[in-house]
Write a protein that holds these residues in place. Sequence first.
Motif, PDB file in Angstrom:
ATOM      1  N   PRO A 145       0.836  -1.201   0.000  1.00 37.56           N
ATOM      2  CA  PRO A 145       0.000   0.000   0.000  1.00 37.56           C
ATOM      3  C   PRO A 145       0.873   1.254   0.000  1.00 37.56           C
ATOM      4  O   PRO A 145       1.927   1.291   0.651  1.00 37.56           O
ATOM      5  CB  PRO A 145      -0.799  -0.113   1.295  1.00 37.56           C
ATOM      6  N   GLY A 146       0.435   2.274  -0.720  1.00 39.94           N
ATOM      7  CA  GLY A 146       1.190   3.518  -0.784  1.00 39.94           C
ATOM      8  C   GLY A 146       2.157   3.598  -1.944  1.00 39.94           C
ATOM      9  O   GLY A 146       2.738   4.657  -2.192  1.00 39.94           O
ATOM     10  N   THR A 147       2.334   2.491  -2.675  1.00 37.76           N
ATOM     11  CA  THR A 147       3.215   2.501  -3.842  1.00 37.76           C
ATOM     12  C   THR A 147       2.528   3.217  -5.000  1.00 37.76           C
ATOM     13  O   THR A 147       1.329   3.041  -5.237  1.00 37.76           O
ATOM     14  CB  THR A 147       3.575   1.070  -4.271  1.00 37.76           C
ATOM     15  N   ILE A 148       3.271   4.024  -5.722  1.00 33.04           N
ATOM     16  CA  ILE A 148       2.729   4.716  -6.894  1.00 33.04           C
ATOM     17  C   ILE A 148       2.771   3.776  -8.090  1.00 33.04           C
ATOM     18  O   ILE A 148       3.769   3.102  -8.344  1.00 33.04           O
ATOM     19  CB  ILE A 148       3.535   5.998  -7.193  1.00 33.04           C
ATOM     20  N   LEU A 149       1.661   3.743  -8.826  1.00 32.38           N
ATOM     21  CA  LEU A 149       1.549   2.900 -10.012  1.00 32.38           C
ATOM     22  C   LEU A 149       1.346   3.811 -11.219  1.00 32.38           C
ATOM     23  O   LEU A 149       0.314   4.471 -11.346  1.00 32.38           O
ATOM     24  CB  LEU A 149       0.371   1.933  -9.868  1.00 32.38           C
ATOM     25  N   LEU A 150       2.343   3.864 -12.098  1.00 38.07           N
ATOM     26  CA  LEU A 150       2.297   4.722 -13.278  1.00 38.07           C
ATOM     27  C   LEU A 150       2.173   3.853 -14.528  1.00 38.07           C
ATOM     28  O   LEU A 150       2.989   2.957 -14.752  1.00 38.07           O
ATOM     29  CB  LEU A 150       3.563   5.577 -13.365  1.00 38.07           C
ATOM     30  N   VAL A 151       1.156   4.114 -15.338  1.00 38.91           N
ATOM     31  CA  VAL A 151       0.985   3.362 -16.581  1.00 38.91           C
ATOM     32  C   VAL A 151       1.961   3.911 -17.607  1.00 38.91           C
ATOM     33  O   VAL A 151       1.923   5.095 -17.958  1.00 38.91           O
ATOM     34  CB  VAL A 151      -0.466   3.481 -17.106  1.00 38.91           C
ATOM     35  N   THR A 152       2.850   3.052 -18.089  1.00 35.66           N
ATOM     36  CA  THR A 152       3.888   3.469 -19.029  1.00 35.66           C
ATOM     37  C   THR A 152       3.732   2.799 -20.395  1.00 35.66           C
ATOM     38  O   THR A 152       4.582   2.954 -21.269  1.00 35.66           O
ATOM     39  CB  THR A 152       5.288   3.154 -18.463  1.00 35.66           C
ATOM     40  N   ARG A 153       2.624   2.074 -20.579  1.00 30.07           N
ATOM     41  CA  ARG A 153       2.368   1.412 -21.862  1.00 30.07           C
ATOM     42  C   ARG A 153       0.852   1.355 -22.075  1.00 30.07           C
ATOM     43  O   ARG A 153       0.115   1.173 -21.139  1.00 30.07           O
ATOM     44  CB  ARG A 153       2.966  -0.001 -21.832  1.00 30.07           C
ATOM     45  N   THR A 154       0.409   1.492 -23.266  1.00 34.15           N
ATOM     46  CA  THR A 154      -1.005   1.628 -23.669  1.00 34.15           C
ATOM     47  C   THR A 154      -1.527   2.987 -23.201  1.00 34.15           C
ATOM     48  O   THR A 154      -1.137   3.999 -23.761  1.00 34.15           O
ATOM     49  CB  THR A 154      -1.881   0.460 -23.187  1.00 34.15           C
ATOM     50  N   SER A 155      -2.370   3.047 -22.174  1.00 40.73           N
ATOM     51  CA  SER A 155      -2.941   4.328 -21.719  1.00 40.73           C
ATOM     52  C   SER A 155      -1.918   5.072 -20.863  1.00 40.73           C
ATOM     53  O   SER A 155      -2.074   5.228 -19.654  1.00 40.73           O
ATOM     54  CB  SER A 155      -4.237   4.086 -20.943  1.00 40.73           C
ATOM     55  N   VAL A 156      -0.897   5.570 -21.523  1.00 37.82           N
ATOM     56  CA  VAL A 156       0.270   6.148 -20.852  1.00 37.82           C
ATOM     57  C   VAL A 156      -0.110   7.361 -20.007  1.00 37.82           C
ATOM     58  O   VAL A 156      -0.868   8.231 -20.445  1.00 37.82           O
ATOM     59  CB  VAL A 156       1.335   6.547 -21.898  1.00 37.82           C
ATOM     60  N   GLY A 157       0.431   7.395 -18.791  1.00 33.66           N
ATOM     61  CA  GLY A 157       0.290   8.568 -17.939  1.00 33.66           C
ATOM     62  C   GLY A 157      -0.715   8.438 -16.816  1.00 33.66           C
ATOM     63  O   GLY A 157      -0.713   9.248 -15.891  1.00 33.66           O
ATOM     64  N   LYS A 158      -1.600   7.433 -16.870  1.00 30.85           N
ATOM     65  CA  LYS A 158      -2.518   7.257 -15.739  1.00 30.85           C
ATOM     66  C   LYS A 158      -1.701   6.892 -14.497  1.00 30.85           C
ATOM     67  O   LYS A 158      -0.722   6.141 -14.579  1.00 30.85           O
ATOM     68  CB  LYS A 158      -3.542   6.166 -16.054  1.00 30.85           C
ATOM     69  N   VAL A 159      -2.127   7.401 -13.369  1.00 35.65           N
ATOM     70  CA  VAL A 159      -1.359   7.191 -12.147  1.00 35.65           C
ATOM     71  C   VAL A 159      -2.297   6.927 -10.977  1.00 35.65           C
ATOM     72  O   VAL A 159      -3.409   7.466 -10.916  1.00 35.65           O
ATOM     73  CB  VAL A 159      -0.435   8.409 -11.872  1.00 35.65           C
ATOM     74  N   ALA A 160      -1.844   6.074 -10.061  1.00 41.32           N
ATOM     75  CA  ALA A 160      -2.641   5.731  -8.880  1.00 41.32           C
ATOM     76  C   ALA A 160      -1.702   5.437  -7.725  1.00 41.32           C
ATOM     77  O   ALA A 160      -0.501   5.219  -7.907  1.00 41.32           O
ATOM     78  CB  ALA A 160      -3.521   4.514  -9.167  1.00 41.32           C
ATOM     79  N   ILE A 161      -2.284   5.440  -6.541  1.00 44.26           N
ATOM     80  CA  ILE A 161      -1.563   4.991  -5.343  1.00 44.26           C
ATOM     81  C   ILE A 161      -2.216   3.690  -4.899  1.00 44.26           C
ATOM     82  O   ILE A 161      -3.431   3.637  -4.695  1.00 44.26           O
ATOM     83  CB  ILE A 161      -1.624   6.036  -4.217  1.00 44.26           C
ATOM     84  N   ALA A 162      -1.434   2.637  -4.757  1.00 45.34           N
ATOM     85  CA  ALA A 162      -1.986   1.339  -4.358  1.00 45.34           C
ATOM     86  C   ALA A 162      -2.610   1.442  -2.975  1.00 45.34           C
ATOM     87  O   ALA A 162      -1.930   1.815  -2.013  1.00 45.34           O
ATOM     88  CB  ALA A 162      -0.893   0.281  -4.366  1.00 45.34           C
TER      89      ALA A 162
END
Length: 394
Positions: A78-95
Motif C-alpha cells: 500500500p502507498g506505492t505509486i503505479l504509473l501506466v507506461t504502456r497503452t494508456s500512458v500517464g494514468k497514475v494511482a496509489i496502491a
Amino acid sequence: MTVVESAIQETGGTPLAILRDICRFDSGGTPDRANSDFYGGTTPWISGADIAPDGRLSPRSQITELALTRSAARVVGPGTILLVTRTSVGKVAIAPYPVSFSQDITAITPSPEALDTSYLVEFLKSQQDYFTGNARGATIKGITRDVVRNLSIPLPRLPEQRRIAAILDKADRLRAQRREALAHLDALTQSIFNDMFVLNLNTFTEVHDLGNVCDFYAGSSLRGGESWTGQDHGFLQLKVSDMNRRGNEVQIRGAALWSGKPGAKSATLPAGSIIFPKRGASIATNKKRTVMRPAVLDPNLMGITPRASVDIYYLHHWFEKFDLTSLSSGSSVPQLNKKDLFPVQIPVPPLELQQTFARRVAGVERLKEQHRTQLAELDTLFESLQHRAFRGEL
C-alpha cells in the motif's frame, strides 16, 4: 552528505532532483494466462486498463502464490505509486492495498526523507503531455522507464510538498464532484428515455430503416479554412479531434478550423445533426456528438440529420445506445458506410411523444450545461495551479 542530498541541485532557490536518485522503480509482469494454476488466487493483479482516470483501481484478476514465484509478476505494498507506461500512458494511482501488476505499469517508491508520495503523484499528473510526446510504438505506444527516471522534479521541503499536494488534491476533488454530478444527470436523461420508450417499445408499431427517416452526410477533404476564434457565422470545419475539444463533450459548439463558405454538398450538414467517426480506430470510441451549427466534415467523420418525423433529442439518445463497432467493416482499417447504417432499424414513436421527451430533457440539459461550464472553469483553475505549483509560485 547523503545520497539524497547529493542528488539535489540548487537552481534559483528551488531545489531540483532527478527521480532516479530519489525513487525506486519496479517492473511488473503477466503470468501465463494459459496456466490455470496462476489465476483464481487472493492477490489482486492489474493492468493499465484496471486504473481509472481518477486513479481508482478495479482489479479484474486475482493471481496465486505460484504465479508470483514462477513469473515476472511481483507484489508492491500500500502507498506505492503505479504509473501506466504502456497503452494508456500517464494514468497514475496509489496502491490502496498490496497489489501485483503487469508490464504496462511501473511501480515507483519515493525516498520518504526526500519526497512526499502525494506530491510525486501530482507531479506525475502534470507530466501527461511530456509522457504522451515521448510515447513510441507502431500499434501499442509506451514510454521507456528512463523517460520517467530522468525527470527533474522541484523539491521543496517536505511540509511544503504536502501543502502543495493538498491544494492540488482539493482542486482535483472539486473537478471530480462536477464530473460525478454530470454522470448522475446523464443517468437521469437515460432513465427518462428508458421509461418513455424502451419499456414501452412493443406499443410502437412504426419501425423504419434509419435511412428512411434521416439524411446521411459523408465527409470529404476540407478546403481552405482558417482558425476559429469564435465566429458566429459560416461553417465549422470538423475533424475527429474536434470531438475531444473542451466544451464539445456532448454538443459541438467550436472547432480548430472555420470557413465562411460551405464545403462539398455531401459533407456540409446543418445544425441539429449528429456526427460520429467513420474510419479507423476512432470508431471503437463510440463517440457521438450533436452539431449545434452548420459544419463541414472531413473524410474521417460521418453525419446524420433527422427528417420531420424524428426529433433530434430522441434520435441523439437512441443513437447513444447504439454500438458503432457492431456495423464497422474493413479488414485492416475499420470503416462505416451509408450502406451499413441505412438498414438499421429504429423505432419511431409518435412525434408528440418525442417532443414531450425533448422538453423534459431540455431542463436536464440546462443543468448539465451549468455543470459543464463550472467544470471547464475548474479545469482551467487546476491547470493554472498545477503549472504554478511546480515552478515554486503556489
